[in-house]
Design an enzyme around this catalytic site. Structure first.
Site: not given
Ligand code: BES
Ligand code: ZN
Length: 881
Positions: A127, A308, A305, A271-272, A327
């Site tokens: 990101e 998300h 995270e 937050e992958n 966000e």
């Protein structure tokens, strides 16, 4: 880098992608200086794309080493390639497969975007636009694909191989010293959520059963030796998972949830999907090395995270202008989580303090932008307090205006309707409009208009009529590119306090719609009448800070001190006291500029004394009440021609006056807050330490030598980082006699613990002494410092620039020059970090003329450089606009 770096990206230019990518197969063969990435993409022309339209893929600094389409190597004329772009001139009209091989150098990647190595561990950060540094791709959030990732590395170098989603298969590569692992993520996602990690890491494991009956393996990966510092992070994760089920009805959706802590990371965490990557600062905690604030920070970031996964991953952004969609909403969710885990009032005060200290100055200066910007040069520069913190406030206002039930119904609708999509703010708002029936057109201006509205309130009480009339006037000043503003829809939560501290209930309210105790203020001037009152009330306005506005009421000091002691809303009790203190500090600053001595009114002293001693209030709340507004807060309220030395002098004298006037009370409460039990990071114990350490700050800054001495004793006796660091800060900032020895002892104890050394750098960089700049310069040569590590840079240079008002803003301009020079060098290595550092200049126009001229000269000197990164140029030029 974009081809034409001067061309901005505009919201109105959004077009859906011409091609779709349904699946991505990545085969990543790792080596430090040469990693090979094979990407097999299943592509298809969008139905409204003309056949033969070229396919243009994004790249950034890439080297193409092989290319084929449907299994055939492409001829020279079939494509064009550059480091930032791959074009397939005339792709097939039907579905096709593209195979791209790129070769990367992870060790040379100092930007920490794309694939890089941190302390020997391979990791990625994609990101916002980092995936294009790994392979050519449609690197935009509305391109959702299913990813399968094969990772291969030398067993010795990287025994752990992690990817997104669930593990599928792993094993040795026969006849070599290498092994591989295959991961599959069934949830379609944008490229910015891709991640992989490979390294020699230790693992701490646990498990969680979701409310849907899924057993999830939880793993936290850290460098060997740090296994013992993961308990708090793991506990925070499990509490986050449960909370999201209970409060938002959202359960986790994969068989594993992995967290990896790395020491070189630009941001806090990422937050992958199924593989969160964290700055180790937000994972590792032991009482010996982490403060209560660090513990709270870890809880927040882990939650953020994790949350998300639904607000960001399952439902993502259509384009980067919609960044606040994930966000702002996710910050709102993590704030609510922390409020439920700790004290709601204390959490709200902490959040509002952050909003006012970070977002308000942004909104008041040259970097002001809407929560949803319409134009950017570099998206990395829009991960701002406005998008995050004000974005969260907008969600909070929405809840306030439509009520808790309609808010939950709106969220449910949003999850149901948009799951699996990349969507927009409009689509989000439509869900709440439908769920509540409230017209949100005017409310949507909160996303469009930059700047902090000023809300003036005048009150008239007519005794005979039993009537209170409040006149609300809203004003929104022009901001960059927005000369004219429209009136906003402002929720004002309100209470009327009677003389005996009871809430008064009016018989009727006219002049505004209401939702419970919330007034809807919508016009430039709005008069609201409360009738049927039997006594003059003191209005408690904007309870819980129900809107991010600058409130200017006509309440006098005695009304405010009455609220500070009696308001039923704890936030407003705090706010009322702060506002009296702020007025006094502003007057003291004006006095200091004229060399006048600072005096504190007896009523204010009494309010402080009452607070210190009030055992009916929770200690954490009392601590917040006693903390004076920071120098930057005072400067912000003054607003123009600020002399930071006068602000510093006034605040210092003010604190000393309080410390001296109520010394016995401070001392007694300081003693009463001592805890003999073993350290525990829970909110109650942390609150007692917060109060005790706030009082220590007064003791250290008062005139009584015995009080000063307690700081040394506190340092020597401390058995945890919270207390030790609190004492070290006072010793250093008050320049007490034991300072040098304490700094040396701390350095000795922690020299091998980088995160603890960051505190040591920070405390010195924020000391208000004229020798600080020289000291910071020296510390850049300290063995524990490294200009390549973002945490170190933030701790030393970032803290000096953003956390030391008087010394960064030195009258001779040397603070500005030092930071500008440092950022200039850093820019060659890590543009994102350098641009962030430069945001310290965002309030330069509010300084007095001498300093203003020095700041402008430093900015102009940078602007004249020809090889600035896009990131840096964007910030520098907007600062100068
Ligand atoms: N998605 C961001 C991380 C990020 C930020 C990636 C900027 C790329 C550019 C992540 O969810 C995030 O917001 N992290 C915050 C911490 C959070 C608690 C607000 C951060 O990194 O500061
Ligand atoms: Zn986030």
């Amino acid at each position: 880098m974009r081809p034409d770096t001067s061309a901005p990206v505009r919201l109105e230019d959004y077009r859906a992608p011409a091609y779709r990518i349904s699946t991505v197969h990545l085969d990543i063969r790792l080596a430090p200086r040469s990693a090979k990435v094979r990407a097999r993409l299943a592509l298809e022309r969008a139905s409204d794309t003309a056949p033969g339209t070229p396919l243009v893929l994004d790249g950034d600094d890439l080297r193409l080493t092989a290319l084929s389409l449907d299994g055939r190597v492409l001829a020279d004329g079939d494509y064009t390639v550059a480091p930032d772009r791959l074009e397939i001139v005339s792709p097939p009209t039907g579905p096709f497969t593209l195979e791209i091989e790129t070769t990367l150098d992870p060790d040379a990647n100092t930007k920490l975007m794309g694939l890089y190595r941190s302390n020997g561990t391979y990791c990625t950060q994609c990101e916002a636009e980092g995936f294009r540094r790994i392979t050519y791709f449609l690197d935009r959030p509305d391109c959702l694909a299913v990813y399968t990732t094969r990772i291969e590395a030398r067993v010795g170098e990287a025994p752990v191989l992690l990817g997104n989603g669930n593990p599928v298969e792993s094993g040795p590569v026969p006849g070599t010293d290498r092994h591989y692992a295959i991961w599959h993520d069934p949830h379609p996602k944008p490229a910015y959520l891709f991640a992989m990690v490979a390294g020699d890491l230790a693992c701490v494991s646990d498990s969680f059963r979701t409310c849907e009956g899924r057993d999830v393996a939880l793993n936290i990966y850290v460098e060997h030796g740090n296994e013992g510092a993961c308990d708090w992070a793991m506990d925070s994760l499990k509490r986050s998972m449960r909370w999201d089920e209970e409060v938002f009805g959202r359960a986790y959706d994969l068989d594993v949830f992995n967290i990896v802590a790395v020491s070189d990371f630009n941001m806090g965490a990422m937050e992958n999907k199924g593989l969160n990557i964290f700055n180790d600062k937000y994972v590792l905690a032991r009482p010996e090395t982490a403060t209560d604030q660090d513990y709270a920070g870890i809880e927040t970031v882990i939650a953020h995270e994790y949350f998300h996964n639904w607000t960001g991953n399952r439902i993502t952004c259509r384009d980067w202008f919609q960044l606040c969609l994930k966000e702002g909403l996710t910050v709102f969710r993590d704030q609510e989580f922390s409020a439920d885990m700790r004290s709601r009032a204390v959490k709200r005060i902490a959040d509002v303090r952050l909003l006012k200290s970070h977002q308000f100055p942004e909104d008041a200066g040259p970097l002001a932008h809407p929560v949803r910007p319409r134009l950017y040069h570099e998206i990395n520069n829009f991960y701002t307090a406005t998008v995050y913190e004000k974005g969260a406030e907008v969600v909070r206002m929405l809840k306030c205006l439509i009520g808790d039930e309609a808010f939950r119904a709106g969220m449910d609708l949003y999850f149901r309707r948009h799951d699996g999509e990349a969507t927009t703010i409009e689509a989000f708002l439509a869900c709440f409009q439908e769920a509540s029936g409230l017209d949100l057109e005017q409310f949507a201006l909160w996303y469009e208009q930059a700047g902090t509205p000023v809300l003036k309130v005048d009150s008239v009480y007519e005794k005979e009529a039993g009537r209170l009339t409040l006149t609300f006037r809203q004003q929104l000043a022009p901001s960059p590119k927005q000369p004219d503003k429209k009136p906003m829809h402002i929720p004002v939560r309100i209470g009327l306090m009677g003389e005996n501290g009871e809430e008064l209930a009016p018989a009727a309210i006219t002049g505004a719609d209401t939702t419970g105790d919330v007034l809807h203020i919508r016009t430039p001037v709005q008069t609201v009448v409360f009738s049927g009152l039997t006594e003059r009330p003191v209005p408690s306005l904007l309870r819980g800070f129900s809107a991010p506005v600058s409130l200017k009421s006509d309440l006098n000091e005695s009304d405010l001190l009455f609220l500070a002691a009696n308001d039923k809303d704890p936030f407003n009790r705090w706010e009322a006291l702060q506002s009296v203190v702020m007025t006094a500090l502003i007057a003291a600053t004006a006095g200091a500029a004229r060399q006048e001595a600072v005096t504190v009114s007896p009523a204010l002293i009494a309010a402080f004394a009452a607070n210190v001693a009030d055992e009916s209030l929770e200690p954490a709340f009392r601590a917040l009440c006693l903390q004076l507004p920071g120098e930057a807060d005072i400067a912000r309220e003054i607003g123009h021609d600020v002399d930071p030395d006068a602000v510093h002098a006034a605040r210092t004298a003010f604190r000393r006056a309080i410390a001296d006037d109520i010394a016995p009370t401070i001392r007694a409460t300081y003693e009463a807050m001592r805890d003999e039990a073993e350290f525990s990071p829970d909110a109650r114990s942390a609150g007692r330490r917060a109060l005790r350490n706030t009082l220590l700050d007064y003791l250290g800054h008062g005139s009584d030598p015995a009080g000063n001495l307690l700081v040394q004793t506190h340092f020597d006796a401390s058995d945890n980082m919270t207390d030790r660091f609190a004492a070290l800060s006072v010793l250093t900032h008050a320049a007490l006699p034991g300072r040098d020895a304490a700094l040396a002892a701390y350095e000795e104890r922690y020299r091998a613990v980088p995160l603890a050394m960051d505190k040591w750098f920070m405390v010195q960089a924020t000391a208000p002494a004229s020798s600080t700049l020289e000291r910071v310069r020296q510390l850049t040569d300290h063995p524990a410092f490294s200009a390549g590590n973002p945490n170190r840079v933030r701790a030393l240079i970032g803290a000096f620039a953003s956390g030391n008002q008087s010394q960064f803003n030195r009258a001779d301009g040397s603070g500005f020059d030092f930071v500008a020079d440092f950022a200039r060098d850093l820019d060659r290595r890590n543009p994102q970090a350098a641009a962030r550092m430069m945001s310290a200049f965002r309030s330069w126009r509010a300084l007095e003329p001498g300093r203003r001229a020095h700041a402008e000269a430093a900015l102009r000197r940078l602007a004249a450089e020809t090889d600035l990164s896009v990131d840096m140029r964007d910030i520098v030029e907007r600062c100068l606009q």
